[in-house]
Design a protein around this motif. Structure first.
Motif, mmCIF file in Angstrom:
data_model
loop_
_atom_site.group_PDB
_atom_site.id
_atom_site.type_symbol
_atom_site.label_atom_id
_atom_site.label_comp_id
_atom_site.label_asym_id
_atom_site.label_seq_id
_atom_site.Cartn_x
_atom_site.Cartn_y
_atom_site.Cartn_z
ATOM 1 N N LEU A 148 0.829 -1.207 0.000
ATOM 2 C CA LEU A 148 0.000 0.000 0.000
ATOM 3 C C LEU A 148 0.865 1.258 0.000
ATOM 4 N N ILE A 149 1.943 1.241 0.751
ATOM 5 C CA ILE A 149 2.850 2.390 0.768
ATOM 6 C C ILE A 149 3.479 2.576 -0.611
ATOM 7 N N HIS A 150 3.902 1.480 -1.227
ATOM 8 C CA HIS A 150 4.535 1.562 -2.537
ATOM 9 C C HIS A 150 3.585 2.133 -3.585
ATOM 10 N N VAL A 151 2.372 1.584 -3.667
ATOM 11 C CA VAL A 151 1.453 2.033 -4.720
ATOM 12 C C VAL A 151 1.041 3.479 -4.493
ATOM 13 N N SER A 152 0.882 3.906 -3.255
ATOM 14 C CA SER A 152 0.492 5.301 -3.005
ATOM 15 C C SER A 152 1.598 6.259 -3.449
ATOM 16 N N LYS A 153 2.848 5.871 -3.271
ATOM 17 C CA LYS A 153 3.958 6.722 -3.716
ATOM 18 C C LYS A 153 4.048 6.771 -5.239
ATOM 19 N N VAL A 154 3.788 5.644 -5.887
ATOM 20 C CA VAL A 154 3.793 5.607 -7.349
ATOM 21 C C VAL A 154 2.683 6.500 -7.906
ATOM 22 N N LEU A 155 1.496 6.395 -7.345
ATOM 23 C CA LEU A 155 0.351 7.154 -7.840
ATOM 24 C C LEU A 155 0.524 8.655 -7.594
ATOM 25 N N ARG A 156 1.233 9.017 -6.568
ATOM 26 C CA ARG A 156 1.433 10.435 -6.277
ATOM 27 C C ARG A 156 2.175 11.140 -7.411
ATOM 28 N N LYS A 157 3.003 10.399 -8.138
ATOM 29 C CA LYS A 157 3.800 10.971 -9.228
ATOM 30 C C LYS A 157 3.060 10.977 -10.570
ATOM 31 N N ASP A 158 1.889 10.362 -10.627
ATOM 32 C CA ASP A 158 1.160 10.175 -11.889
ATOM 33 C C ASP A 158 0.322 11.411 -12.196
ATOM 34 N N ARG A 159 0.791 12.250 -13.118
ATOM 35 C CA ARG A 159 0.104 13.500 -13.443
ATOM 36 C C ARG A 159 -1.101 13.302 -14.354
ATOM 37 N N MET A 160 -1.262 12.096 -14.912
ATOM 38 C CA MET A 160 -2.433 11.787 -15.724
ATOM 39 C C MET A 160 -3.599 11.278 -14.874
ATOM 40 N N LEU A 161 -3.319 10.922 -13.646
ATOM 41 C CA LEU A 161 -4.327 10.352 -12.750
ATOM 42 C C LEU A 161 -5.382 11.400 -12.399
ATOM 43 N N ARG A 162 -6.652 10.965 -12.334
ATOM 44 C CA ARG A 162 -7.730 11.888 -11.977
ATOM 45 C C ARG A 162 -8.433 11.501 -10.681
ATOM 46 N N ALA A 209 -13.466 13.975 -13.501
ATOM 47 C CA ALA A 209 -12.681 14.019 -14.737
ATOM 48 C C ALA A 209 -13.117 15.151 -15.666
ATOM 49 N N GLN A 210 -14.314 15.683 -15.458
ATOM 50 C CA GLN A 210 -14.803 16.775 -16.299
ATOM 51 C C GLN A 210 -14.275 18.140 -15.850
ATOM 52 N N LYS A 211 -13.607 18.162 -14.705
ATOM 53 C CA LYS A 211 -13.079 19.419 -14.165
ATOM 54 C C LYS A 211 -11.567 19.480 -14.360
ATOM 55 N N SER A 212 -11.032 20.672 -14.325
ATOM 56 C CA SER A 212 -9.589 20.860 -14.506
ATOM 57 C C SER A 212 -8.817 20.096 -13.435
ATOM 58 N N PRO A 213 -7.816 19.306 -13.836
ATOM 59 C CA PRO A 213 -7.017 18.595 -12.836
ATOM 60 C C PRO A 213 -6.240 19.541 -11.922
ATOM 61 N N ASP A 214 -5.942 20.746 -12.410
ATOM 62 C CA ASP A 214 -5.256 21.715 -11.562
ATOM 63 C C ASP A 214 -6.190 22.262 -10.481
ATOM 64 N N VAL A 215 -7.441 22.506 -10.849
ATOM 65 C CA VAL A 215 -8.428 22.962 -9.870
ATOM 66 C C VAL A 215 -8.674 21.876 -8.827
ATOM 67 N N THR A 216 -8.809 20.634 -9.285
ATOM 68 C CA THR A 216 -9.026 19.525 -8.363
ATOM 69 C C THR A 216 -7.878 19.398 -7.379
ATOM 70 N N ALA A 217 -6.644 19.487 -7.894
ATOM 71 C CA ALA A 217 -5.469 19.386 -7.023
ATOM 72 C C ALA A 217 -5.439 20.513 -6.000
ATOM 73 N N ALA A 218 -5.736 21.728 -6.450
ATOM 74 C CA ALA A 218 -5.721 22.873 -5.544
ATOM 75 C C ALA A 218 -6.760 22.715 -4.442
ATOM 76 N N MET A 219 -7.973 22.290 -4.816
ATOM 77 C CA MET A 219 -9.028 22.129 -3.815
ATOM 78 C C MET A 219 -8.721 20.984 -2.859
ATOM 79 N N LYS A 220 -8.189 19.891 -3.408
ATOM 80 C CA LYS A 220 -7.830 18.764 -2.531
ATOM 81 C C LYS A 220 -6.835 19.218 -1.466
ATOM 82 N N HIS A 221 -5.780 19.899 -1.865
ATOM 83 C CA HIS A 221 -4.758 20.297 -0.900
ATOM 84 C C HIS A 221 -5.210 21.451 -0.022
ATOM 85 N N MET A 222 -6.067 22.314 -0.547
ATOM 86 C CA MET A 222 -6.597 23.405 0.261
ATOM 87 C C MET A 222 -7.356 22.860 1.464
#
Length: 268
Positions: free
Chosen positions: A36-50, A204-217
Motif C-alpha cells: 500500500l505504501i509503494h502504490v500510493s507513492k507511485v500514484l502520487r507521481k502520476d500526473r495523468m491520474l484523476r 474528470a470533467q473538471k480541470s485537474p489543476d483545480v481539483t489538485a488545488a481544492m484537494k490540498h486546500m
C-alpha cells in the motif's frame, strides 16, 4: 510491480486499489503495509491520474490488522513505528496519510467489515461511500492499543471530538446508517462502487489543476489558521490562472464544448 496483497486496476485515468486477501477478510499484514505504501507513492507521481478508488475484495473492506502474523516477527513493530522525526508519518501511518498527499480525490468503497487498520486506511480517503451491509469500527482498544495509523487526522475534521473519542475508546461497532449520522462516512449507497465510478466521471470533467488545488486546500488547511488558508487560496488561484488548463476551460466555455485537459501541473 507484481503485488501479492493488493490488486491495482486502471480504467483510463482512474485507478482502483483493492485490498486482496479475502481468505483473511483482507486483514493487513506486513506485506500489505509495504504494498500500500509503494502504490500510493507511485500514484502520487502520476500526473495523468484523476481519481483513486480504495476497496476490498470479495465483499469486505478489511477486518483490520492481522495481529497474529504481525506478532510472529518482533521486528515488524519496530519497522512500522520507527520514524526519524516525531512529526513525520511512520510506515504504520503512511497507509492512511499517504492518500491525503495525492493531488487527486481518493474514494473508499466500503462493504462488509471495515475494522481497525481497515478503518484507518479508509479514513485516509477523501470520501467514504458505504454499502448498507458495512460494519465499521475503530477497533484498536480491544487489542489494548491506541489508534496509531493517522486516521485521527481525518477524525478531527469530520466528527465532533466527544463522539470520535467515544467510539474510539469503546471500539464501538457501527452499522452504515449510524456511521453516516456521525459523519464517519460520506454516503450510504446500495451500489457504492457504481456511485464511486460516477463520482470519478464528474471529477474528470473538471480541470485537474483545480481539483489538485481544492484537494490540498481542504486537506492541508482545513484546521489551519485562517491566514494560511487565505494565503493558499490566493496562491493556488494565481497558479491556476497562469496554467494551460485554465485557457482550455475558457476556450471550451466560449465554444460551448467539453474541455480537453493537459496533465496536471507539477508539484501541487
Amino acid at each position: 510491480m507484481d503485488y501479492q496483497r493488493i490488486k491495482v486496476m486502471r480504467d483510463n485515468h482512474v485507478v482502483i486499489v483493492s485490498l486482496n486477501r479475502p481468505e483473511k477478510l483482507n486483514a493487513v499484514d506486513m506485506l500489505m503495509f509495504n504494498e500500500l505504501i509503494h502504490v500510493s507513492k507511485v500514484l502520487r507521481k502520476d500526473r495523468m491520474l484523476r481519481a483513486v478508488i480504495l476497496t476490498g475484495s470479495e465483499g469486505n473492506f478489511s477486518s483490520g490488522l492481522d495481529f497474529k502474523s504481525m506478532m510472529k516477527n518482533k521486528s515488524f513493530a519496530a519497522k512500522l513505528l520507527f520514524k526519524w522525526l516525531p512529526g513525520q508519518s511512520n510506515r504504520a501511518q503512511q497507509v492512511s496519510s499517504n492518500w491525503r498527499k495525492l493531488s487527486v480525490p481518493v474514494i473508499a468503497v466500503i462493504e462488509g467489515y471495515c475494522w481497525g487498520a481497515g478503518m484507518q486506511i479508509a479514513l485516509g480517503a477523501d470520501f467514504r461511500l458505504c454499502a448498507p451491509n458495512a460494519n465499521l469500527s475503530i477497533m484498536e482498544s480491544r487489542m489494548g492499543l491506541t489508534s496509531d495509523m493517522a486516521g485521527s487526522i481525518a477524525l478531527r475534521e469530520i466528527m465532533p471530538k466527544d463522539k470520535a473519542m467515544r467510539i474510539s475508546i469503546c471500539a464501538t461497532e457501527l452499522d452504515a446508517e449510524t456511521a453516516l449520522s456521525l459523519g464517519l462516512v460520506t454516503e450510504v449507497n446500495d451500489e457504492p462502487m457504481v456511485e464511486a465510478l460516477a463520482l470519478c466521471s464528474q471529477i474528470a470533467q473538471k480541470s485537474p489543476d483545480v481539483t489538485a488545488a481544492m484537494k490540498h486546500m481542504y486537506t492541508r488547511y482545513w484546521t489551519a489558521p485562517a491566514w494560511k488558508l487565505l494565503a493558499y487560496e490566493t496562491y493556488s488561484q494565481i497558479r491556476i490562472m497562469l496554467g494551460r488548463n485554465f485557457v482550455r476551460v475558457q476556450q471550451a466555455l466560449k465554444n460551448k464544448t467539453a474541455p480537453k485537459f493537459e496533465p496536471r501541473q507539477r508539484h501541487w
